[in-house]
Design an enzyme around this catalytic site. Structure first.
Site, PDB file in Angstrom:
ATOM      1  N   TYR A 107       1.022  -0.707   0.133  1.00  0.00           N
ATOM      2  CA  TYR A 107       0.024   0.179  -0.112  1.00  0.00           C
ATOM      3  C   TYR A 107       0.521   1.377   0.779  1.00  0.00           C
ATOM      4  O   TYR A 107       1.186   2.249   1.284  1.00  0.00           O
ATOM      5  CB  TYR A 107      -0.954   0.092   1.086  1.00  0.00           C
ATOM      6  N   GLY A 108       0.720   1.840  -1.093  1.00  0.00           N
ATOM      7  CA  GLY A 108       1.724   2.701  -1.545  1.00  0.00           C
ATOM      8  C   GLY A 108       3.170   2.592  -2.456  1.00  0.00           C
ATOM      9  O   GLY A 108       3.159   2.021  -3.147  1.00  0.00           O
TER      10      GLY A 108
END
Length: 350
Positions: A53-54
């Site tokens: 996530y990212g």
């Protein structure tokens, strides 16, 4: 009400962190930390994070580091679930022993001892790597005390059974909402019930449709990945909001929001299965996290009413382009992620 996973108590509703760092929007660190603090204070103590996530240089693990640097005494109050072993930029899975080691070591490096990884899971299973190898590699970290327990994500019933033969599985994470009920027909829920494994339900709000705020394609922000998803295409969305309106009628009678009813419906699945079902709605604001954690309690009559709506409703569009969440579609996942970066519409979408 609380549940226990891997010997640690968690609230009945969890907290998904992925929304903090979408490609089209990144929430400032101080705002993210305030939202995380609100989640903890509201009893949402199961936090779902991951290096996926990212970006490799800045993802939700960096946010966890920042949060627990500011609030070190909160580390023991939160159950941290971490997802890894997948590079979303290249759609490469790293689920062999070397890949698992690389992923967990990287997660531990970023967290820098600020909090414990209570549960680690590979984001997907690999086509060429047996689940036994993946689970066995994570188990080495569990035995060494570096990771608390093992989870599975987006897996089949067969994979669950093979995995538990290697090491106890603490939880299975799967998409589950009024718009995604596959888990009840593909054997996954039955396997979890039989083996006593809690279900972690991500996207319990149908990626935002069940907030009641996304009624037409223009409601989805420019650059948002959901603009590529089949359920958010004009014809599909027009039909899908009809289901939302049915749920809204229940919510209005109860004096709560559509989102609260949707989350409560997911949580109530645990009563039928006999194992905890923990919704982990994402939130990027204090207001939203407080709404999500105040989910309604549905009566048996209301549950029956909503189930009746589902029996008649026909959800339009798959839950992702080409079904790329499946580990059997990694080539299509690679295509999708490349297209998303360039904001080029997928073939067959508008």
């Amino acid at each position: 009400m609380s549940y226990t996973i891997a010997g640690k108590h968690i609230g009945r509703i969890g907290f998904g962190m992925g929304g903090f760092l979408h490609a089209h929007r990144q929430i400032p660190v101080d705002d993210a930390i305030a939202t995380m603090k609100a989640a903890l204070e509201a009893g949402a103590t199961f936090w779902n994070a991951g290096e996926i996530y990212g970006t490799p240089d800045y993802n939700t693990l960096h946010l966890l580091n920042a949060y627990f640097t500011r609030y070190p005494h909160d580390a023991d109050k939160v159950f941290i679930s971490v997802k890894g072993c997948l590079d979303l930029k290249t759609a490469q899975l790293f689920v062999d022993k070397a890949g698992v080691k690389r992923s967990i070591d990287n997660c531990l490096r970023i967290l820098d001892g600020k909090c414990r990884i209570d549960l680690f899971e590979a984001a997907r299973g690999g086509l060429d790597v047996p689940i036994e190898e993946t689970v066995g590699a994570i188990a080495e970290y569990v035995k060494a005390g570096a990771v608390g327990s093992i989870g599975l994500s987006e897996c089949s019933a067969a994979s669950i059974r093979r995995a538990v033969a290697v090491h106890p599985i603490a939880a299975v994470e799967i998409e589950l909402s009024l718009f995604a009920t596959d888990v009840f027909g593909n054997g996954v829920a039955d396997a979890c019930a039989e083996l006593g494994i809690p279900l972690i339900a991500y996207s319990p709000l149908g990626k935002g449709i069940l907030t009641g705020q996304l009624r037409k394609p223009e409601d989805v922000p420019e650059g948002d990945y959901r603009r590529f998803f089949p359920r958010f295409q004009p014809e599909a969305l027009e039909e899908n909001v009809k289901l939302v309106d049915e749920v809204k009628a229940v919510a209005e009678r109860k004096g709560c929001t559509v989102a609260q009813v949707a989350i409560a419906w997911v949580a109530a699945r645990g009563k039928k299965l006999g194992v905890p079902v923990v919704p982990i709605p994402g939130a990027t604001t204090v207001t939203r996290v407080r709404e999500n954690t105040a989910a309604a309690e549905l009566t048996d009559g209301e549950l029956k009413e909503i189930d009746g709506v589902l029996e008649k409703a026909e959800v339009k569009g798959g839950r992702a382009p080409f079904g790329f969440w499946s580990s059997t579609n990694l080539e299509l996942l690679a295509l999708f992620t490349r297209l998303c970066r360039h904001l080029v519409p997928l073939p067959g979408t508008k």
